[in-house]
Design a protein around this motif. Structure first.
Motif, PDB file in Angstrom:
ATOM      1  N   MET A   1       0.857  -1.263  -0.029  1.00 20.96           N
ATOM      2  CA  MET A   1       0.028   0.035   0.021  1.00 20.96           C
ATOM      3  C   MET A   1       0.716   1.217  -0.105  1.00 20.96           C
ATOM      4  N   GLU A   2       1.975   1.107   0.090  1.00 19.08           N
ATOM      5  CA  GLU A   2       3.058   2.210   0.101  1.00 19.08           C
ATOM      6  C   GLU A   2       2.931   2.997  -1.382  1.00 19.08           C
ATOM      7  N   LYS A   3       2.646   2.243  -2.229  1.00 15.05           N
ATOM      8  CA  LYS A   3       2.153   2.813  -3.757  1.00 15.05           C
ATOM      9  C   LYS A   3       1.128   3.780  -3.777  1.00 15.05           C
ATOM     10  N   ILE A   4       0.263   3.453  -2.886  1.00 18.48           N
ATOM     11  CA  ILE A   4      -1.058   4.038  -2.989  1.00 18.48           C
ATOM     12  C   ILE A   4      -0.885   5.262  -2.107  1.00 18.48           C
ATOM     13  N   GLN A   5      -0.217   5.076  -1.041  1.00 19.56           N
ATOM     14  CA  GLN A   5       0.180   6.144  -0.155  1.00 19.56           C
ATOM     15  C   GLN A   5       0.889   7.288  -0.926  1.00 19.56           C
ATOM     16  N   ASN A   6       2.126   6.841  -1.645  1.00 17.79           N
ATOM     17  CA  ASN A   6       2.586   7.839  -2.463  1.00 17.79           C
ATOM     18  C   ASN A   6       1.862   8.727  -3.577  1.00 17.79           C
ATOM     19  N   LEU A   7       1.045   7.688  -4.159  1.00 22.58           N
ATOM     20  CA  LEU A   7       0.116   8.256  -5.053  1.00 22.58           C
ATOM     21  C   LEU A   7      -0.789   9.579  -4.619  1.00 22.58           C
ATOM     22  N   ILE A   8      -1.449   9.115  -3.264  1.00 18.30           N
ATOM     23  CA  ILE A   8      -2.333  10.162  -2.619  1.00 18.30           C
ATOM     24  C   ILE A   8      -1.446  11.433  -2.393  1.00 18.30           C
ATOM     25  N   ALA A   9      -0.156  11.302  -1.972  1.00 16.26           N
ATOM     26  CA  ALA A   9       0.624  12.439  -1.625  1.00 16.26           C
ATOM     27  C   ALA A   9       0.802  13.373  -2.674  1.00 16.26           C
ATOM     28  N   VAL A  10       1.202  12.595  -3.969  1.00 14.45           N
ATOM     29  CA  VAL A  10       1.390  13.476  -5.128  1.00 14.45           C
ATOM     30  C   VAL A  10       0.076  14.006  -5.688  1.00 14.45           C
ATOM     31  N   LEU A  11      -0.873  13.243  -5.566  1.00 11.60           N
ATOM     32  CA  LEU A  11      -2.306  13.821  -5.945  1.00 11.60           C
ATOM     33  C   LEU A  11      -2.507  15.261  -5.292  1.00 11.60           C
ATOM     34  N   LYS A  12      -2.391  14.953  -3.980  1.00 10.91           N
ATOM     35  CA  LYS A  12      -2.575  16.265  -3.085  1.00 10.91           C
ATOM     36  C   LYS A  12      -1.781  17.526  -3.357  1.00 10.91           C
ATOM     37  N   GLN A  13      -0.459  17.137  -3.838  1.00 10.23           N
ATOM     38  CA  GLN A  13       0.125  18.449  -4.469  1.00 10.23           C
ATOM     39  C   GLN A  13      -0.225  18.789  -5.602  1.00 10.23           C
ATOM     40  N   CYS A  14      -0.739  17.938  -6.565  1.00  9.47           N
ATOM     41  CA  CYS A  14      -0.880  18.341  -8.044  1.00  9.47           C
ATOM     42  C   CYS A  14      -2.377  18.955  -8.141  1.00  9.47           C
ATOM     43  N   ILE A  15      -3.563  18.434  -7.455  1.00 16.29           N
ATOM     44  CA  ILE A  15      -4.811  18.823  -7.848  1.00 16.29           C
ATOM     45  C   ILE A  15      -5.109  19.845  -6.819  1.00 16.29           C
ATOM     46  N   PRO A  16      -5.548  21.060  -7.219  1.00 20.27           N
ATOM     47  CA  PRO A  16      -5.884  22.061  -6.168  1.00 20.27           C
ATOM     48  C   PRO A  16      -7.205  21.855  -5.717  1.00 20.27           C
ATOM     49  N   GLN A  17      -7.475  21.873  -4.472  1.00 24.77           N
ATOM     50  CA  GLN A  17      -8.821  21.801  -3.729  1.00 24.77           C
ATOM     51  C   GLN A  17      -9.033  20.381  -3.307  1.00 24.77           C
ATOM     52  N   LEU A  18      -8.121  19.310  -3.754  1.00 25.12           N
ATOM     53  CA  LEU A  18      -8.394  18.310  -3.383  1.00 25.12           C
ATOM     54  C   LEU A  18      -8.219  17.879  -1.753  1.00 25.12           C
ATOM     55  N   ASP A  19      -9.269  17.014  -1.481  1.00 19.55           N
ATOM     56  CA  ASP A  19      -9.350  16.309   0.001  1.00 19.55           C
ATOM     57  C   ASP A  19      -8.723  15.171   0.080  1.00 19.55           C
ATOM     58  N   ILE A  20      -7.702  14.728   0.848  1.00 17.67           N
ATOM     59  CA  ILE A  20      -7.030  13.573   0.454  1.00 17.67           C
ATOM     60  C   ILE A  20      -7.868  12.346   1.648  1.00 17.67           C
ATOM     61  N   ALA A  21      -8.634  13.151   2.590  1.00 14.43           N
ATOM     62  CA  ALA A  21      -9.088  12.009   3.575  1.00 14.43           C
ATOM     63  C   ALA A  21      -9.979  11.049   3.043  1.00 14.43           C
ATOM     64  N   PRO A  22     -10.755  11.181   1.911  1.00 13.21           N
ATOM     65  CA  PRO A  22     -11.688  10.107   1.554  1.00 13.21           C
ATOM     66  C   PRO A  22     -10.970   9.099   0.791  1.00 13.21           C
ATOM     67  N   LEU A  23      -9.635   9.602   0.180  1.00 14.24           N
ATOM     68  CA  LEU A  23      -8.773   8.740  -0.500  1.00 14.24           C
ATOM     69  C   LEU A  23      -8.045   7.691   0.404  1.00 14.24           C
ATOM     70  N   GLN A  24      -7.707   8.365   1.453  1.00 10.19           N
ATOM     71  CA  GLN A  24      -6.891   7.632   2.628  1.00 10.19           C
ATOM     72  C   GLN A  24      -7.737   6.588   3.259  1.00 10.19           C
ATOM     73  N   SER A  25      -9.099   7.082   3.531  1.00 10.36           N
ATOM     74  CA  SER A  25      -9.887   6.138   4.305  1.00 10.36           C
ATOM     75  C   SER A  25     -10.740   5.080   3.440  1.00 10.36           C
ATOM     76  N   HIS A  26     -10.774   5.294   2.203  1.00  9.30           N
ATOM     77  CA  HIS A  26     -11.115   4.275   1.248  1.00  9.30           C
ATOM     78  C   HIS A  26     -10.140   3.887   0.182  1.00  9.30           C
ATOM     79  N   THR A  27      -9.105   3.153   0.429  1.00  8.22           N
ATOM     80  CA  THR A  27      -7.929   2.849  -0.418  1.00  8.22           C
ATOM     81  C   THR A  27      -8.776   1.433  -1.336  1.00  8.22           C
ATOM     82  N   PRO A  28      -8.200   1.439  -2.309  1.00  6.00           N
ATOM     83  CA  PRO A  28      -8.393   0.365  -3.191  1.00  6.00           C
ATOM     84  C   PRO A  28      -7.977  -1.009  -2.852  1.00  6.00           C
TER      85      PRO A  28
END
Length: 177
Positions: free
Chosen positions: A1-28
């Protein structure tokens, strides 16, 4: 799941207004490409930060994304492209007119108008149709996003901005073959 956490961190940097809490609480459930793509779409589109478009039905309108809702874009990029393709003499073209809809630089031309706002539309690869997101227009961040998606056999189509002259040249090249 490290790859998913890395992706979430990068998405947070890239997408303005992104709330990462739902992504972190509902991982694939797994890291299979289609599972991750579905997860991304469900989580990010729920925040109005990603749209799905079928290229056969897309006609150059600005996607309804929260990131773009307050931006003022002075030109209608679609109207310019439509006027350019109306002038094509299809009797001399080397391509089927039905194919052009899949190849037109819709997002690239919209990105020309988004550049002053430091935002760019990109779509996820590989996909027959478009999963479109608005990201910060920063080459380093785009490279990080692409690299983090590669862990799932995906990437982004960066859609470099094109002004009107570049769009016309691109269309001429397409029809000339």
């Amino acid at each position: 799941m490290e790859k998913i956490q890395n992706l979430i961190a990068v998405l947070k940097q890239c997408i303005p207004q992104l709330d990462i809490a739902p992504l972190q609480s509902h991982t694939p459930e797994n890291s299979e490409q289609l599972t991750v793509l579905d997860w991304l779409y469900q989580q990010i589109s729920a925040q109005s930060l990603m749209v799905y478009e079928e290229w056969s039905e897309y006609n150059g309108y600005i996607p309804e994304l929260k990131t773009l809702s307050d931006l003022s874009i002075p030109e209608d990029a679609a109207n310019f492209i439509f006027s350019a393709i109306e002038e094509i003499d299809w009797s001399t073209a080397s391509m089927d007119p039905a194919e052009i809809v899949y190849l037109l630089p819709w997002l690239e031309h919209i990105n020309f108008y988004l550049k002053p706002h430091a935002v760019r539309l990109v779509d996820l690869l590989p996909s027959e149709n478009a999963y479109i997101i608005a990201v910060r227009d920063d080459e380093t961040l785009l490279q990080k996003l692409h690299a983090s998606l590669e862990a799932f056999d995906m990437g982004i189509n960066e859609r470099q901005p094109m002004d009107q002259q570049q769009v016309l040249a691109d269309i001429r090249q397409m029809i000339a073959g």
